[in-house]
Design an enzyme around this catalytic site. Sequence first.
Site, mmCIF file in Angstrom:
data_model
loop_
_atom_site.group_PDB
_atom_site.id
_atom_site.type_symbol
_atom_site.label_atom_id
_atom_site.label_comp_id
_atom_site.label_asym_id
_atom_site.label_seq_id
_atom_site.Cartn_x
_atom_site.Cartn_y
_atom_site.Cartn_z
ATOM 1 N N CYS A 350 0.795 -1.242 0.000
ATOM 2 C CA CYS A 350 0.000 0.000 0.000
ATOM 3 C C CYS A 350 0.825 1.289 0.000
ATOM 4 O O CYS A 350 0.536 2.191 -0.795
ATOM 5 C CB CYS A 350 -0.979 0.033 1.162
ATOM 6 S SG CYS A 350 -1.277 -1.509 1.997
ATOM 7 N N ARG A 379 6.527 -11.177 5.590
ATOM 8 C CA ARG A 379 5.960 -11.016 6.927
ATOM 9 C C ARG A 379 6.585 -12.031 7.852
ATOM 10 O O ARG A 379 6.738 -13.200 7.498
ATOM 11 C CB ARG A 379 4.442 -11.193 6.893
ATOM 12 C CG ARG A 379 3.786 -10.104 6.085
ATOM 13 C CD ARG A 379 2.286 -10.167 6.127
ATOM 14 N NE ARG A 379 1.731 -9.178 5.195
ATOM 15 C CZ ARG A 379 0.460 -9.120 4.843
ATOM 16 N NH1 ARG A 379 -0.403 -9.974 5.349
ATOM 17 N NH2 ARG A 379 0.053 -8.198 3.994
ATOM 18 N N GLN A 397 1.119 -10.758 -3.397
ATOM 19 C CA GLN A 397 -0.304 -10.450 -3.414
ATOM 20 C C GLN A 397 -0.729 -9.958 -4.787
ATOM 21 O O GLN A 397 0.029 -9.234 -5.439
ATOM 22 C CB GLN A 397 -0.609 -9.344 -2.398
ATOM 23 C CG GLN A 397 -0.370 -9.756 -0.967
ATOM 24 C CD GLN A 397 -0.648 -8.597 -0.031
ATOM 25 O OE1 GLN A 397 -0.030 -7.550 -0.138
ATOM 26 N NE2 GLN A 397 -1.582 -8.781 0.873
ATOM 27 N N ASP A 399 -2.369 -7.494 -5.605
ATOM 28 C CA ASP A 399 -2.783 -6.346 -4.806
ATOM 29 C C ASP A 399 -3.237 -5.199 -5.698
ATOM 30 O O ASP A 399 -2.702 -5.000 -6.785
ATOM 31 C CB ASP A 399 -1.568 -5.884 -3.987
ATOM 32 C CG ASP A 399 -1.971 -5.274 -2.663
ATOM 33 O OD1 ASP A 399 -3.184 -5.153 -2.415
ATOM 34 O OD2 ASP A 399 -1.068 -4.928 -1.880
ATOM 35 N N HIS A 401 -4.976 -0.971 -5.244
ATOM 36 C CA HIS A 401 -5.525 0.092 -4.412
ATOM 37 C C HIS A 401 -6.315 1.023 -5.300
ATOM 38 O O HIS A 401 -5.821 1.457 -6.344
ATOM 39 C CB HIS A 401 -4.407 0.816 -3.670
ATOM 40 C CG HIS A 401 -3.721 -0.088 -2.693
ATOM 41 N ND1 HIS A 401 -2.601 -0.805 -3.001
ATOM 42 C CD2 HIS A 401 -4.061 -0.446 -1.427
ATOM 43 C CE1 HIS A 401 -2.261 -1.555 -1.965
ATOM 44 N NE2 HIS A 401 -3.127 -1.366 -0.996
ATOM 45 N N LYS A 485 -13.271 -4.443 6.722
ATOM 46 C CA LYS A 485 -13.050 -5.203 5.495
ATOM 47 C C LYS A 485 -14.134 -6.248 5.254
ATOM 48 O O LYS A 485 -14.876 -6.608 6.173
ATOM 49 C CB LYS A 485 -11.681 -5.889 5.546
ATOM 50 C CG LYS A 485 -11.519 -6.829 6.725
ATOM 51 C CD LYS A 485 -10.160 -7.511 6.721
ATOM 52 C CE LYS A 485 -10.030 -8.405 7.944
ATOM 53 N NZ LYS A 485 -9.050 -9.439 7.817
ATOM 54 N N HIS A 531 -8.383 -1.063 -0.424
ATOM 55 C CA HIS A 531 -7.350 -2.090 -0.578
ATOM 56 C C HIS A 531 -8.073 -3.372 -0.950
ATOM 57 O O HIS A 531 -9.093 -3.693 -0.345
ATOM 58 C CB HIS A 531 -6.639 -2.394 0.746
ATOM 59 C CG HIS A 531 -6.052 -1.234 1.457
ATOM 60 N ND1 HIS A 531 -4.703 -1.112 1.639
ATOM 61 C CD2 HIS A 531 -6.622 -0.176 2.071
ATOM 62 C CE1 HIS A 531 -4.465 -0.019 2.353
ATOM 63 N NE2 HIS A 531 -5.611 0.568 2.628
HETATM 64 ZN ZN ZN Z 1 -3.184 -2.227 0.850
#
Ligand code: ZN
Length: 658
Positions: A350, A379, A397, A399, A401, A485, A531
């Site tokens: 992010c 992580r 991910q 991912d 945004h 979420k 997200h």
């Molecule tokens: Zn994010």
Amino acid sequence: MSSIVVAQPDGQQRTVDSGITVAEALEALGARRGRVIAALVDGEERDLSASLDAPATVEPITADSDRGRTIIRHSVAHVLAQAVTDLFPGAKFAIGPPIADGFYYDFDVEAPFTPEDLERIEERMREIITADQAFERRALSREEALEAFADQPYKREIITGVDTSEGAGEAAVTIYANPRGDGTEWVDLCRGPHLPSTRWVPAFALQRVAGAYWRGDESKQQLQRIYGTAWESGKALRAHLERLEQARARDHRKLGRELDLLSSPEELGTGLTIFHPRGALVRLQMEDYSRHAHLERGYQPVYSPNIGRSLLWETSGHLDFYADSMFPPMRMQDKGHGEVGDYYAKPMNCPFHLLVYRSRTRSYRELPLRLAELGTVYRYERSGVVHGLLRARGFTQDDAHIFCTEEQVVDEVVEVIDFTLQVFRDFGFVEGPSRVALSTRPPKAETVGTDEGWSFAEKALATALERSGLEYVIDEGEGAFYGPKIDFQITDAIGRAWQLSTIQVDFNEPERFGLRYVAPEGDSRQPFMIHRALFGSVERFFAILVEHFGGAFPLWLAPVQAVVVPIGEGHHAYADQVGARLRSAGLRVEVDGSDDTLGAKIRRHQLDKVPYQLVVGDAEAEAGTVAVRARSGRQRKGVTVAALVDELLDEVASRRVA
Ligand SMILES: [Zn+2]
Ligand SMILES: [Zn+2]
């Protein structure tokens, strides 16, 4: 004798004598249907033998409910501890809680239990069950309890502790006694409730032994943990053991080795994996799918580095709220070039996407701005919880945004939900999500942002879910530190639920990074940020697909879609020709040029779960055809190569699950 009113949750009431048991109250209410093993009295779990001396609402707990199974497992854990202390005099018993699908009990014994020990213990447990020992609840003072467990140091530690969940209350300690025929009794510390007696245990099995530390603390005593499972019926137990067997056979680490997809050699480090060519080919299809689908839906690609300065993670709040999940920093002052500071491997993508947004002035006309990246994050997970690709320390991910105006938030979330459902369908989960949850704000101290921001975001997600017509549940307090979420679960081929996609609405990060856009009226406003990751982690979704399909990928994902198998030496040239033709059509094809017998070749490719084997000999070479042998076992002769190409391309395009 005084009387009291008992009621069912639906309002039905009876007046009964004060002091009757819970079982009698259920009887009076006509509520003893099914196999009732305990009850909720004003919402509290109680034994059937507990007595009622005040008005109460009474609701049966049946053996085949989640609560019922937990009570059964609790009760069997007591039987296990009794059996172990019978067979291993001097054994000290620690704790034995029910867990998902079973229970365990930790023992301090001289030597680890052997498989033969487990058999003997199981046999002794069956004797205890047949003996029909009652479970009797008693409240003791702390002193009495310490005396009752005079030779059990772990129990004494629990009693002198303050953890009420283990049976040690402020004033009193509850124990459960199992009286034995010979006048002695076996007691354990517990809050209950339990089955009325050991005979009520419907079905159980001991499973395995593992080492464990007292209180999970490596500096404390090493204990021997026995795992078991217990169910409401023999049938339910067998079904569970069968599911475990299936899961073992499908384990992605096992199939990963057998199908040459991936490995995790020791040199890599805990929680890290390398993809071999066959695994990489499957992953490539997943990533190509993802890239195309994102471009089609108006996302724009970005790339970001794997590490970033501490300033970035301070700005984002990760160092305040997420540091436990981050790897320790790389310190720059050691290089001696005057450059000082900490760099962190990124736990999330992010912050980088926020920087892309902030790189120039944005107008409302650019919104919604959807930035997407297959971003690898790192992580820190404790080594004890790492599990192949399913829980890893490095993963990628899918991912993205989405930066948008307040008015666009709901529409964007609706669009992301639609995208999510498409992904589920395309990867063979045609029934869609098995569970959709809206996770709300965690305890305030663990979050950033204002009350108004949180309630706007929670409401936007709920509105989007309702517009999508999805049924959902609320997971109270399970949101991220920066916003609420939506979580999607799918159920795999053997009935296991997996958490996949998440969508989060965030009003905090845009503020922390000072994001603005120029509104139609010319004033400057702060955008919202969504997200979302649909696979979640590419590697984890890969592992789920391996296990879901048992390694037999649908044609579009299969690393090798077809193998051409020449019958004899003289057919290699034609086999190469067929292979080249299929490859030029975009199919992933190998030609088996080995010296093995035809039978051995076919067996090997069948074990590799290759969707199609194309056998070629004289007849095929002459006619320009192949004999098709599908993974399903179906065989066809005389298929022309042109027809086969069309057929396979059609199957790839449809993403059909054979
Ligand atoms: Zn994010
Ligand atoms: Zn218990």
